[in-house]
Design a protein around this motif. Sequence first.
Motif, PDB file in Angstrom:
ATOM      1  N   SER A   1      50.333  43.195  40.963  1.00 28.42           N
ATOM      2  CA  SER A   1      50.816  42.175  40.030  1.00 28.42           C
ATOM      3  C   SER A   1      51.029  40.838  40.719  1.00 28.42           C
ATOM      4  CB  SER A   1      52.119  42.640  39.370  1.00 28.42           C
ATOM      5  OG  SER A   1      51.913  43.806  38.611  1.00 28.42           O
ATOM      6  N   SER A   2      51.506  40.880  41.967  1.00 29.01           N
ATOM      7  CA  SER A   2      51.731  39.635  42.722  1.00 29.01           C
ATOM      8  C   SER A   2      50.424  38.886  42.906  1.00 29.01           C
ATOM      9  CB  SER A   2      52.339  39.945  44.090  1.00 29.01           C
ATOM     10  OG  SER A   2      53.411  40.845  43.999  1.00 29.01           O
ATOM     11  N   PHE A   3      49.401  39.610  43.367  1.00 25.85           N
ATOM     12  CA  PHE A   3      48.101  38.975  43.588  1.00 25.85           C
ATOM     13  C   PHE A   3      47.495  38.492  42.279  1.00 25.85           C
ATOM     14  CE2 PHE A   3      47.949  41.047  47.816  1.00 25.85           C
ATOM     15  CZ  PHE A   3      47.556  39.949  48.568  1.00 25.85           C
ATOM     16  N   THR A   4      47.653  39.277  41.225  1.00 23.73           N
ATOM     17  CA  THR A   4      47.106  38.882  39.923  1.00 23.73           C
ATOM     18  C   THR A   4      47.710  37.557  39.464  1.00 23.73           C
ATOM     19  OG1 THR A   4      46.713  41.185  39.277  1.00 23.73           O
ATOM     20  CG2 THR A   4      46.883  39.569  37.514  1.00 23.73           C
ATOM     21  N   SER A   5      49.035  37.429  39.568  1.00 25.21           N
ATOM     22  CA  SER A   5      49.706  36.195  39.152  1.00 25.21           C
ATOM     23  C   SER A   5      49.290  35.016  40.030  1.00 25.21           C
ATOM     24  CB  SER A   5      51.225  36.381  39.204  1.00 25.21           C
ATOM     25  OG  SER A   5      51.641  37.358  38.278  1.00 25.21           O
ATOM     26  N   ALA A   6      49.202  35.242  41.341  1.00 27.00           N
ATOM     27  CA  ALA A   6      48.810  34.165  42.253  1.00 27.00           C
ATOM     28  C   ALA A   6      47.377  33.707  41.978  1.00 27.00           C
ATOM     29  CB  ALA A   6      48.957  34.626  43.701  1.00 27.00           C
ATOM     30  N   LEU A   7      46.476  34.659  41.753  1.00 28.10           N
ATOM     31  CA  LEU A   7      45.082  34.306  41.469  1.00 28.10           C
ATOM     32  C   LEU A   7      44.951  33.585  40.133  1.00 28.10           C
ATOM     33  CD1 LEU A   7      43.399  37.585  42.759  1.00 28.10           C
ATOM     34  CD2 LEU A   7      43.092  35.294  43.723  1.00 28.10           C
TER      35      LEU A   7
ATOM     36  N   CYS B   1      45.761  30.085  40.875  1.00 25.24           N
ATOM     37  CA  CYS B   1      44.607  29.440  41.530  1.00 25.24           C
ATOM     38  C   CYS B   1      43.581  29.041  40.486  1.00 25.24           C
ATOM     39  CB  CYS B   1      43.968  30.395  42.539  1.00 25.24           C
ATOM     40  SG  CYS B   1      44.975  30.732  43.986  1.00 25.24           S
ATOM     41  N   CYS B   2      43.394  29.908  39.503  1.00 26.31           N
ATOM     42  CA  CYS B   2      42.468  29.620  38.413  1.00 26.31           C
ATOM     43  C   CYS B   2      42.957  28.430  37.600  1.00 26.31           C
ATOM     44  CB  CYS B   2      42.346  30.859  37.521  1.00 26.31           C
ATOM     45  SG  CYS B   2      41.100  30.737  36.253  1.00 26.31           S
TER      46      CYS B   2
ATOM     47  N   ARG C   1      41.991  28.108  47.790  1.00 23.37           N
ATOM     48  CA  ARG C   1      43.236  28.888  47.877  1.00 23.37           C
ATOM     49  C   ARG C   1      42.992  30.312  47.366  1.00 23.37           C
ATOM     50  NH1 ARG C   1      48.558  26.798  47.535  1.00 23.37           N
ATOM     51  NH2 ARG C   1      47.581  24.818  48.067  1.00 23.37           N
ATOM     52  N   GLY C   2      42.177  30.423  46.324  1.00 25.51           N
ATOM     53  CA  GLY C   2      41.841  31.741  45.799  1.00 25.51           C
ATOM     54  C   GLY C   2      41.133  32.602  46.823  1.00 25.51           C
ATOM     55  N   LYS C   3      40.269  31.993  47.624  1.00 24.60           N
ATOM     56  CA  LYS C   3      39.571  32.747  48.667  1.00 24.60           C
ATOM     57  C   LYS C   3      40.548  33.235  49.742  1.00 24.60           C
ATOM     58  CE  LYS C   3      35.003  30.605  48.175  1.00 24.60           C
ATOM     59  NZ  LYS C   3      33.978  29.725  48.789  1.00 24.60           N
ATOM     60  N   GLU C   4      41.565  32.419  50.036  1.00 23.12           N
ATOM     61  CA  GLU C   4      42.597  32.838  50.993  1.00 23.12           C
ATOM     62  C   GLU C   4      43.300  34.102  50.502  1.00 23.12           C
ATOM     63  OE1 GLU C   4      45.439  29.844  52.016  1.00 23.12           O
ATOM     64  OE2 GLU C   4      43.915  28.294  52.271  1.00 23.12           O
ATOM     65  N   PHE C   5      43.690  34.082  49.235  1.00 18.30           N
ATOM     66  CA  PHE C   5      44.390  35.244  48.678  1.00 18.30           C
ATOM     67  C   PHE C   5      43.448  36.442  48.548  1.00 18.30           C
ATOM     68  CE2 PHE C   5      47.282  31.980  46.403  1.00 18.30           C
ATOM     69  CZ  PHE C   5      48.024  31.837  47.568  1.00 18.30           C
ATOM     70  N   HIS C   6      42.178  36.173  48.295  1.00 10.61           N
ATOM     71  CA  HIS C   6      41.186  37.250  48.256  1.00 10.61           C
ATOM     72  C   HIS C   6      41.140  37.954  49.613  1.00 10.61           C
ATOM     73  CE1 HIS C   6      36.763  38.481  47.195  1.00 10.61           C
ATOM     74  NE2 HIS C   6      37.541  39.517  47.474  1.00 10.61           N
ATOM     75  N   ALA C   7      41.116  37.170  50.685  1.00  8.08           N
ATOM     76  CA  ALA C   7      41.089  37.748  52.034  1.00  8.08           C
ATOM     77  C   ALA C   7      42.339  38.589  52.295  1.00  8.08           C
ATOM     78  CB  ALA C   7      40.973  36.633  53.075  1.00  8.08           C
TER      79      ALA C   7
ATOM     80  N   CYS D   1      36.021  28.964  38.182  1.00 10.69           N
ATOM     81  CA  CYS D   1      35.919  27.878  39.161  1.00 10.69           C
ATOM     82  C   CYS D   1      34.468  27.549  39.491  1.00 10.69           C
ATOM     83  CB  CYS D   1      36.677  28.249  40.436  1.00 10.69           C
ATOM     84  SG  CYS D   1      38.475  28.275  40.234  1.00 10.69           S
ATOM     85  N   GLY D   2      33.524  28.213  38.824  1.00 15.11           N
ATOM     86  CA  GLY D   2      32.114  27.872  38.992  1.00 15.11           C
ATOM     87  C   GLY D   2      31.328  28.756  39.934  1.00 15.11           C
ATOM     88  N   TYR D   3      31.938  29.804  40.473  1.00 18.38           N
ATOM     89  CA  TYR D   3      31.277  30.646  41.466  1.00 18.38           C
ATOM     90  C   TYR D   3      30.941  32.017  40.849  1.00 18.38           C
ATOM     91  CZ  TYR D   3      32.693  27.153  44.889  1.00 18.38           C
ATOM     92  OH  TYR D   3      32.853  25.976  45.593  1.00 18.38           O
ATOM     93  N   ILE D   4      29.939  32.048  40.002  1.00 17.74           N
ATOM     94  CA  ILE D   4      29.621  33.265  39.275  1.00 17.74           C
ATOM     95  C   ILE D   4      29.073  34.357  40.198  1.00 17.74           C
ATOM     96  CG2 ILE D   4      27.296  32.481  38.654  1.00 17.74           C
ATOM     97  CD1 ILE D   4      29.734  34.655  36.551  1.00 17.74           C
ATOM     98  N   GLY D   5      28.374  33.963  41.275  1.00 17.37           N
ATOM     99  CA  GLY D   5      27.871  34.952  42.231  1.00 17.37           C
ATOM    100  C   GLY D   5      29.010  35.710  42.886  1.00 17.37           C
ATOM    101  N   ASP D   6      30.057  34.991  43.300  1.00 14.37           N
ATOM    102  CA  ASP D   6      31.230  35.634  43.901  1.00 14.37           C
ATOM    103  C   ASP D   6      31.969  36.483  42.870  1.00 14.37           C
ATOM    104  OD1 ASP D   6      31.080  34.567  46.566  1.00 14.37           O
ATOM    105  OD2 ASP D   6      31.647  32.642  45.742  1.00 14.37           O
TER     106      ASP D   6
END
Length: 699
Positions: A328-334, A337-338, A345-351, A375-380
């Motif tokens: 839930s923490s990561f979901t809210s943070a992401l 970011c959205c 910042r989203g990539k940082e939390f992804h890592a 955020c425009g990165y459909i491949g990711d």
Amino acid sequence: MNPTYSFQSLFTLRFIVTSAAIGNWRRPFSAVATTASYKHALTHRLNTQTLQEARAFFDQIPSPHVTLATIMISAYTHHHMLPEALDLFRKIPSKDVISWNSMIKGCIHCGEFVTARKLFDEMPHRNVVSWTILVVGLLRLGRVEEAEELFWAMPNRDVAAWNAMVHGYCSNGRVEDAMRLFYRMPFKDVISWTSMIGGLDQNGKSDEALVLFKEMVCSGIKLSANSLACGLAAAAKALAFRTGVQIHSCVLKLGYCCFDEFVTASLITFYASCKQMEAACNVFEEVVQRNVVVWTALVTGYGLNDKHREALKVFREMMRMSVIPNESSFTSALNSCCGLEDVERGKEFHAAAIKMGLESSVYVGGSLVVMYSKCGYIGDAIFAFKRINEKSIVSWNSVIVGCAQHGCGMWTLTLFSQMLRERVHPDEITLTGLLSACSHSGMLRKARCFFRYFGQKRSITLTVEHYACMVDVLGRCGELEEAEALVTSMPMKANSMVWLVLLSACRMHSNLDVAERAARKIFEMEPNCSAAYVLLSNMYAASNRWDEVDRIRRTMKDNRVVKQPGSSWITLNGLRHEFLSADRSHPLTEKIYQKLDWLGVKLKELGYVPDQQFALHDVEVEQKEETLSYHSERLAIAFGLLSTVEGSTITVMKNLRVCGDCHNAIKLMAKIVDREIIVRDTSRFHHFKNGLCSCGDHW
């Protein structure tokens, strides 16, 4: 005289006795080792060692009691090792009702309901728990009618059985049936009331949940932490501030506020939902021990109030305090970011999520899909989707809608085919995503097939939004008369949104006749719809009917209708840089305009000619060209070229639909600078590269 033994000789004697009894189920227990001590040791090994090591210890127990075998069976089924559990169950010489119940429950947990029912029928003696386990299993599978039949066939029912049926009704959306059963209950405990209150709230009946909560208080039932949390959740959804404050008073009186994490989290969420972040922060500050649940509630609360920077600040502070984030923490943070469109910042939390092993969970994985796609990165986004272990309908819908927004029509269809192969049933959101993909890719035939097929399915109800999507497909493909006929033949009354979609399509294909009829319908329902005025005015301007343009502008002025100004923005290093058309307020204005002038020269070298129908003022040709050259998206792109590393992707967001002239110009700009330029407008994402756009001019 009794001989005395040393500690070593006692240990040797115990080993001899134990070894002689290995594998013998019928021998009595050794006097040294009791069932209780073996139970403690076996449980300890299951908690600290592997399942194989625990089984090896179990096999060394002489004449293991049925209780120990039941513990082992539960461990196997918990890890979905059903064959091993069944094998052990069959070896138990004298099974009691608890072992039967554990085996049946384990079969249901492993998804083998047929085996569970067979075992239930074979049971020599059943108790109320046996019946309840099977009823709960049927309800989890959505087989409500069978569960009802079994429930009423029970020889006797305790309060737990009644509660299970009430909860099952609510979980399957049959809240009216749950309410009727609730009032038929011969006895209700606090769990009964809490289940019904929570069920009403989760089924969109938060006001009724609060009424029932008050009835519970008046009935004299002692409130539990769960019942208070459910009451606060209902007050949050219903935005019932006064009622929520009263529940807060109960929380304080009963002493739950500072010590129960779920009650505290519910209080923070309640105040945040009611836009009272100061009160939410006060609750947080009063907590004696802040664990991950409480921290996450505050992160989520800031996100609910669009205070995404504060949300991410709290999330970072939580990690600095060595509080390990959960799903839930990561979901809210992401999500924050959205909201900030901050993919870095989203990539940082992804890592961080990868390091904690949460990347493949359904909630974190789903949030990553949404964050990357928006955020425009459909491949990711697709990569994140593939990493999800157990994909839910929400996961599939997220990636399908994301691909649709990026105009990846074939990817959308491929994912939909995979979804069907995985036996995941599509819903209303799936259909919206499919129709959007068809619209943005010009797949009219596919859209007609989907619309016709899903319209015949009983499990899916076509909504106004689906009709709007289909009108959009027809309109974009130039079938304006068919689109208008669909609007007028809808089973429900078309709202202004549907007519606005048709009007927008008329603008694309310069059909003033249909546009005027659509505009009249919109003004009947929404007299001050600025979008309709602007679209119609633009069409008149493109046709050089300047008298009509002046008339519409006077009407807008008389009715105090304000046109939404077009703006574009780019987010770099967490900071948002926003531009209006012909904007000169940015610190780098001089360099931005120099860059645009340089691009203008290069565009003309490639044969670009400004499309003056998108210059919406009755002025000279030179002024029209200058107006087009400094649209907000072009300013944002120029800033991006100046502020990012050469060769990197530039992502620009726009609050209105990108104009046709800018669309043509940006295709060539991407070729000139040899970069990918991504522009998101109100309709979709455009990926410009090598002189082409991903939309194929279907937008």
